[in-house]
Write a protein that holds these residues in place. Structure first.
Motif, short mmCIF file in Angstrom:
data_model
loop_
_atom_site.label_atom_id
_atom_site.label_comp_id
_atom_site.label_asym_id
_atom_site.label_seq_id
_atom_site.Cartn_x
_atom_site.Cartn_y
_atom_site.Cartn_z
N LEU A 41 -9.15 -0.48 -2.38
CA LEU A 41 -8.69 -0.04 -3.71
C LEU A 41 -7.24 -0.43 -3.93
O LEU A 41 -6.84 -0.88 -5.03
N GLU A 42 -6.43 -0.24 -2.86
CA GLU A 42 -5.01 -0.60 -3.00
C GLU A 42 -4.86 -2.11 -3.22
O GLU A 42 -4.00 -2.56 -4.00
N LEU A 43 -5.67 -2.91 -2.48
CA LEU A 43 -5.60 -4.36 -2.62
C LEU A 43 -5.99 -4.79 -4.04
O LEU A 43 -5.37 -5.70 -4.64
N VAL A 44 -7.01 -4.19 -4.57
CA VAL A 44 -7.44 -4.52 -5.95
C VAL A 44 -6.33 -4.20 -6.94
O VAL A 44 -6.06 -4.97 -7.90
N LYS A 76 -16.73 8.08 9.29
CA LYS A 76 -16.43 8.48 7.91
C LYS A 76 -14.97 8.23 7.57
O LYS A 76 -14.62 7.76 6.48
N ARG A 77 -14.09 8.58 8.55
CA ARG A 77 -12.66 8.39 8.31
C ARG A 77 -12.35 6.89 8.16
O ARG A 77 -11.56 6.47 7.29
N GLU A 78 -12.94 6.05 9.08
CA GLU A 78 -12.69 4.61 9.00
C GLU A 78 -13.19 4.03 7.67
O GLU A 78 -12.53 3.17 7.04
N ALA A 79 -14.38 4.50 7.26
CA ALA A 79 -14.91 4.01 5.98
C ALA A 79 -14.00 4.42 4.82
O ALA A 79 -13.74 3.63 3.86
N ALA A 80 -13.49 5.63 4.88
CA ALA A 80 -12.59 6.10 3.81
C ALA A 80 -11.30 5.31 3.80
O ALA A 80 -10.77 4.94 2.74
N VAL A 81 -10.75 5.02 5.02
CA VAL A 81 -9.51 4.24 5.09
C VAL A 81 -9.74 2.83 4.55
O VAL A 81 -8.92 2.28 3.80
N GLU A 82 -10.87 2.23 4.95
CA GLU A 82 -11.18 0.86 4.47
C GLU A 82 -11.34 0.82 2.96
O GLU A 82 -10.85 -0.12 2.28
N ARG A 83 -11.99 1.82 2.46
CA ARG A 83 -12.17 1.87 0.99
C ARG A 83 -10.84 2.05 0.30
O ARG A 83 -10.58 1.43 -0.77
N GLN A 84 -10.01 2.89 0.89
CA GLN A 84 -8.70 3.10 0.28
C GLN A 84 -7.89 1.81 0.30
O GLN A 84 -7.19 1.47 -0.67
#
Length: 520
Positions: A495-498, A484-492
């Motif tokens: 979002l930052e890249l976008v 869950k933490r890895e998925a949250a970090v990847e999503r974050q």
């Protein structure tokens, strides 16, 4: 540590410290209980070596046992010494050869120790002590006597017979289990003591029991009571002897424990003296006899009537004798036959015997009954009872003219259905007792394994499974959280890249172009 032992201890070592302490404590308690069971089963059987010992005898016996390195136990009252049952008889023989037990007090062994400085007074006192001790030991050997003490009063001898005082003795007897001494036994003790002391009269010996009751009867006024005691003892011995004889006979006929015999006898102690004089009229005896006979020569004699005519004619009348003659007389006296007798009947003749016999019946299984069903009582037949009565009458010398009575009754000795108890109990056999002891040890070990070790191992296994499941649950939960933490970090990151691409599209295109160029 060996690999096999390490694998065996892995489940135990994997436990927490608290659980290891619990398991170790349970195992220790189990081992102690099992060891106690083995000790109780194999406990040494101690039996009395000697009982009712004096303090001196007990001390000497314990000293001998210590020298021989024999284990022993002393009873609470200190009067009995116990040793292993397999050594009882050997030790008794060994101690008897050493003169133990001595029976309390000192005896003539006091003179085994020589003391040249002993005065005459001390020597006389030691002799009196030794004599008292030896008499006490001898009396204590009698059946039923637990202990005995003898006190002697031996006055000094004087030159004048009239001034001498008689020797006296006192005997105190303690019986086993509050038993009683018969009058004959008391008199035996009195005569034993009197015969052991020079010049002592049996009347000067007093015998008491442990309660202070005077047992000896030395007064001349007690003659009647002595005779009465002897008569009672004679009657008692006769009755017991007849009962034992009848019981032995009945046991052979109806079986052991199937009959009871009781005899009551009475004796005639009257002294009877008879004088008898008998006459027999049919038998005559010559009492006296008298005979007489006369013979002689005579002249011619006229036996006629005296006178002139007789002389003239010279006629011989009838009955006259001429030339000789004889005369005989005989007298006989007769008397009726007579006999005289003086008869003294014996004192203590058996006057009457009464016998009572109880006979048990027979116990047989009921007809058509199941195995193990209660037994049914069957009374004995009248013919069998008559035979038993005839045997009893023959055994006691039944005499109807004397008024003897014999009663034989047939009654059940036990409740119907209880069965009979024949012979010795089978479970009292020594080999079976040893087998039962070993079986008990095996059952105890099996119970320890089934009810302690097995449940404990099962509990440990369950706890281990629970711990494994808990660990697996924790690891799974940690993995899910990490994902869950890895998925949250990847999503974050996405979002930052976008956001950056939105802010500077040109730079983002340059970066993408560089990535593609590097891949080529």
């Amino acid at each position: 540590m060996p690999e096999g032992l390490k694998k065996l201890l892995e489940p135990f070592l994997a436990l927490s410290k608290a659980r290891r302490l619990i398991v170790g404590g349970v195992a220790l308690v189990s081992l102690i209980a099992f060891g106690a069971l083995i000790m109780v089963a194999n406990k040494t059987d101690y039996r009395p070596l000697f009982t009712n010992l004096s303090t001196e005898d007990a001390g000497e016996i314990v000293k001998k046992l210590k020298d021989q390195k024999v284990p022993y136990q002393i009873s609470n009252d200190g009067k009995a010494v116990l040793v292993p049952s397999d050594k009882v008889y050997d030790l008794r023989l060994s101690l008897a050869s050493d003169g133990l037990p001595q029976g309390g007090g000192v005896g003539f062994e006091i003179f085994d120790r020589k003391n040249f400085g002993m005065t005459e007074f001390v020597q006389k006192l030691n002799y009196q002590r030794a004599l008292q001790g030896e008499l006490g030991r001898t009396i204590a050997q009698l059946g039923g006597v637990e202990s005995a003490r003898v006190h002697l009063a031996l006055p000094e001898k004087t030159l004048f017979k009239e001034a001498e005082k008689p020797a006296t003795a006192s005997v105190v007897i303690k019986m086993r289990s509050n038993g009683l001494l018969r009058d004959s036994e008391v008199q035996g003790i009195v005569h034993l003591v009197a015969s052991s002391i020079e010049g002592m009269d049996p009347e000067n010996v007093t015998v008491l029991d442990s309660r202070g009751k005077v047992l000896s009867k030395n007064s001349p006024n007690d003659a009647a009571s002595k005779i009465s005691g002897v008569r009672q003892e004679t009657q008692h011995n006769f009755e017991r002897g007849q009962e034992e004889k009848l019981q032995t006979l009945l046991d052979k006929v109806v079986g052991s424990g199937k009959s009871v015999a009781r005899v009551s006898a009475s004796f005639d102690y009257k002294q009877v003296e008879k004088f008898e004089e008998r006459y027999d009229p049919d038998s005559a005896a010559v009492r006296s006899e008298q005979r007489s006979e006369e013979k002689g020569a005579t002249s011619s004699t006229q036996s006629g009537v005296p006178g002139v005519q007789s002389n003239i004619n010279r006629v011989t009348p009838p009955g006259a004798t001429s030339g000789g003659g004889s005369k005989s007389d005989e007298t006989l006296n007769y008397e009726v036959s007579r006999s005289t007798a003086r008869i003294i009947e014996p004192v203590g003749a058996l006057a009457k015997v009464s016998v009572a016999i109880l006979v048990d019946g027979k116990y047989e299984p009921p007809v058509g009954g199941k195995p193990g069903a209660p037994l049914k009582y069957q009374p004995r037949s009248p013919d069998e009872m008559q035979k038993i009565e005839a045997l009893v009458k023959s055994a006691v010398g039944f005499n109807a003219e004397r008024g003897d009575q014999v009663t034989v009754a047939n009654i059940p000795f036990q409740e119907t259905g209880e069965g009979t108890d024949e012979g010795a109990k089978w479970y009292n056999a020594p080999i079976l007792q040893a087998l039962m002891k070993n079986v008990l040890i095996g059952l105890g070990f099996l119970a320890l394994v089934l009810f302690v070790v097995r449940p404990l191992m099962k509990l440990l296994h369950v706890e281990k499974q629970k711990e494994v499941l808990q660990v697996n649950d924790l690891e799974a939960q940690k993995l899910i959280e990490e994902q869950k933490r890895e998925a949250a970090v990847e999503r974050q990151t996405q979002l930052e890249l976008v956001e950056k691409v939105k802010q500077d599209p040109y730079q983002a295109a340059q970066i993408i172009q560089n990535w593609l160029t590097r891949k080529e």
